[in-house]
Design a protein around this motif. Sequence first.
Motif, short mmCIF file in Angstrom:
data_model
loop_
_atom_site.label_atom_id
_atom_site.label_comp_id
_atom_site.label_asym_id
_atom_site.label_seq_id
_atom_site.Cartn_x
_atom_site.Cartn_y
_atom_site.Cartn_z
N ARG A 14 0.90 -1.42 0.70
CA ARG A 14 0.38 -0.16 -0.03
C ARG A 14 0.84 1.05 0.39
O ARG A 14 1.62 1.28 0.88
CB ARG A 14 -0.86 0.12 1.10
CG ARG A 14 -1.68 -1.18 1.35
CD ARG A 14 -3.17 -1.13 2.30
NE ARG A 14 -2.22 -0.34 3.25
CZ ARG A 14 -2.00 -0.86 5.07
NH1 ARG A 14 -2.42 -2.21 5.07
NH2 ARG A 14 -1.67 -0.68 5.74
N VAL A 15 0.14 2.58 -0.68
CA VAL A 15 0.91 3.49 -0.95
C VAL A 15 1.35 3.78 1.03
O VAL A 15 2.29 4.05 1.13
CB VAL A 15 0.28 4.35 -1.28
CG1 VAL A 15 1.11 6.19 -1.23
CG2 VAL A 15 -0.20 4.24 -3.05
N ASP A 16 0.73 3.52 1.62
CA ASP A 16 0.53 4.63 3.01
C ASP A 16 2.21 3.45 3.25
O ASP A 16 1.92 3.75 5.17
CB ASP A 16 -0.38 3.80 3.85
CG ASP A 16 -1.35 2.93 3.91
OD1 ASP A 16 -1.45 2.14 3.03
OD2 ASP A 16 -1.70 2.96 5.50
N ALA A 18 4.96 2.78 1.85
CA ALA A 18 6.01 3.07 0.85
C ALA A 18 6.91 4.16 1.75
O ALA A 18 8.31 3.79 1.85
CB ALA A 18 5.55 4.45 -0.21
#
Length: 68
Positions: A14-16, A18
């Motif tokens: 997920r982007v969170d 990264a």
Amino acid sequence: MEDDRRFEFRENSRVDNADAHRAVRASVTDADATFRTVCPAGRELSIARTKLEEALFWANAAIARGGS
């Protein structure tokens, strides 16, 4: 159970997550730079660098799996 999830397919992290992946990579990169600066070339340095790669792999797996 963790063993049931070990080999499951996971979409890209997920982007969170990264920032967590970047932090781990930066830490391992810093350690690698230190090792290459203070350790003489040879088998031991090569193994130490391989273990850093393994640590990066497992840390990223832990982030991607989201815990237990």
